[in-house]
Design a protein around this motif. Structure first.
Motif, PDB file in Angstrom:
ATOM      1  N   TYR A  44       0.833  -1.209   0.000  1.00  0.00           N
ATOM      2  CA  TYR A  44       0.000   0.000   0.000  1.00  0.00           C
ATOM      3  C   TYR A  44       0.866   1.257   0.000  1.00  0.00           C
ATOM      4  CZ  TYR A  44      -3.602   3.331   1.517  1.00  0.00           C
ATOM      5  OH  TYR A  44      -4.456   4.402   1.600  1.00  0.00           O
ATOM      6  N   ARG A  45       1.862   1.282   0.877  1.00  0.00           N
ATOM      7  CA  ARG A  45       2.723   2.470   0.951  1.00  0.00           C
ATOM      8  C   ARG A  45       3.651   2.587  -0.261  1.00  0.00           C
ATOM      9  NH1 ARG A  45       5.045   3.727   6.938  1.00  0.00           N
ATOM     10  NH2 ARG A  45       3.184   3.304   8.193  1.00  0.00           N
ATOM     11  N   ASP A  80      -1.489  -1.608  -5.518  1.00  0.00           N
ATOM     12  CA  ASP A  80      -2.800  -2.013  -5.033  1.00  0.00           C
ATOM     13  C   ASP A  80      -2.704  -3.448  -4.508  1.00  0.00           C
ATOM     14  OD1 ASP A  80      -5.429  -2.640  -4.536  1.00  0.00           O
ATOM     15  OD2 ASP A  80      -6.177  -1.969  -6.490  1.00  0.00           O
ATOM     16  N   PRO A  81      -2.938  -3.663  -3.205  1.00  0.00           N
ATOM     17  CA  PRO A  81      -2.843  -5.030  -2.662  1.00  0.00           C
ATOM     18  C   PRO A  81      -3.772  -6.014  -3.351  1.00  0.00           C
ATOM     19  CG  PRO A  81      -2.898  -3.425  -0.880  1.00  0.00           C
ATOM     20  CD  PRO A  81      -3.212  -2.674  -2.141  1.00  0.00           C
ATOM     21  N   VAL A  92      -6.279  -5.562   4.423  1.00  0.00           N
ATOM     22  CA  VAL A  92      -6.293  -4.508   3.398  1.00  0.00           C
ATOM     23  C   VAL A  92      -7.384  -3.486   3.702  1.00  0.00           C
ATOM     24  CG1 VAL A  92      -6.733  -4.030   0.958  1.00  0.00           C
ATOM     25  CG2 VAL A  92      -5.253  -5.942   1.606  1.00  0.00           C
ATOM     26  N   ILE A 127      -6.122  -1.308   6.463  1.00  0.00           N
ATOM     27  CA  ILE A 127      -5.037  -0.440   5.998  1.00  0.00           C
ATOM     28  C   ILE A 127      -5.590   0.725   5.186  1.00  0.00           C
ATOM     29  CG2 ILE A 127      -3.071  -0.363   4.409  1.00  0.00           C
ATOM     30  CD1 ILE A 127      -2.424  -3.251   5.400  1.00  0.00           C
ATOM     31  N   ARG A 128      -6.559   0.445   4.334  1.00  0.00           N
ATOM     32  CA  ARG A 128      -7.176   1.529   3.551  1.00  0.00           C
ATOM     33  C   ARG A 128      -7.884   2.518   4.477  1.00  0.00           C
ATOM     34  NH1 ARG A 128      -6.786  -0.031  -1.780  1.00  0.00           N
ATOM     35  NH2 ARG A 128      -7.095  -2.246  -2.284  1.00  0.00           N
ATOM     36  N   ASN A 166      -5.389   4.682   6.143  1.00  0.00           N
ATOM     37  CA  ASN A 166      -4.466   5.292   5.186  1.00  0.00           C
ATOM     38  C   ASN A 166      -3.009   4.860   5.451  1.00  0.00           C
ATOM     39  OD1 ASN A 166      -3.829   6.873   2.945  1.00  0.00           O
ATOM     40  ND2 ASN A 166      -3.426   8.720   4.187  1.00  0.00           N
ATOM     41  N   GLY A 167      -2.852   3.580   5.730  1.00  0.00           N
ATOM     42  CA  GLY A 167      -1.517   3.004   5.791  1.00  0.00           C
ATOM     43  C   GLY A 167      -0.779   3.170   7.096  1.00  0.00           C
TER      44      GLY A 167
END
Length: 245
Positions: free
Chosen positions: A186-187, A191-192, A231, A234-235, A238-239
């Motif tokens: 992600y960072r 796109d995971p 995921v 994380i989204r 925002n990481g």
């Protein structure tokens, strides 16, 4: 090390259906040059973010040594002193570079969370506990029978305890390494979701549908569901790194 999102039963059922309906894994024919180029390109894309995350975590090994193995199986490994070995089979079965990046990021996750050293400590502690417990039982049996069984019982206990210690928490470590891998992607601007297919491929290859008590890795559908929930978290953040355990 981190609080991981719990796997939702609905997501797990969806993952089980997806894995069951997926086709058999397909191996591609690739040259030695393509293997090297793919691995190097994937590593270049994720290394900056991986290094930053590792330093933020402040517990593991952040200097890594990468090696390519000629082994054609779907596997990779993390070893002592930052060693990461990627099998040739990873590139042969991957459908895109993002999937290869995910595998590398997963092994970096093990190093960053200090799983290698933790596993060694668990094995040593398990061997000690097993030797003490079964040694005591052997001593009691020897006292009753007149036959000295203490040493053999202690050795058997050490062997069994070492195995149990080695796999203690390893399923959670695998889930944590997956979470860190998704965060690294992600960072890195990857796109995971583009890498997720490799987990389905591995799930089809292993054929395991449920995780057993003595398994060292979660079963395939469980990993897919865990990845999806990681995921999503994380989204939503925002990481950010998840909370410490």
């Amino acid at each position: 090390m981190h609080r991981l999102p719990q796997i939702d039963g609905g997501n797990l059922s969806l993952a089980q259906g997806e894995v069951q309906s997926a086709g058999a894994p397909q191996r591609r024919s690739v040259s030695d040059q393509e293997v090297d180029e793919t691995l190097n390109a994937a590593l270049r894309r994720i290394r900056p973010a991986a290094t930053q995350i590792c330093h933020e975590m402040r517990v593991g090994v952040c200097t890594w040594q990468f090696r390519v193995s000629a082994n054609r199986s779907l596997n990779a490994s993390a070893g002592a002193n930052g060693l990461i070995v990627i099998n040739r089979g990873i590139v042969e079965y991957a459908t895109n570079e993002d999937e290869v990046a995910m595998v590398i990021a997963h092994e970096i996750g093990h190093q960053a969370a200090d799983h290698v050293a933790t596993g060694q400590r668990n094995q040593q502690i398990g061997a000690l506990v097993g030797a003490v417990l079964l040694g005591a039982l052997g001593a009691a049996a020897s006292y009753g029978s007149g036959v000295n069984a203490t040493n053999s019982a202690a050795q058997a206990g050490a062997n069994l305890g070492g195995v149990v210690g080695r796999i203690s928490y390893s399923k959670e470590q695998e889930r944590e390494a997956d979470y860190i891998a998704a965060l690294i992607l992600y960072r890195s601007g990857i796109d995971p979701a583009n890498a997720r297919g490799f987990l389905v491929t591995m799930a089809r290859a292993t054929g395991r549908k449920e995780t057993g008590m003595l398994d060292s890795h979660p079963a395939g559908p469980e990993r897919v569901a865990g990845w999806d929930q990681a995921v999503a978290e994380i989204r939503a953040t925002n990481g950010r790194l998840p909370q410490r355990a």
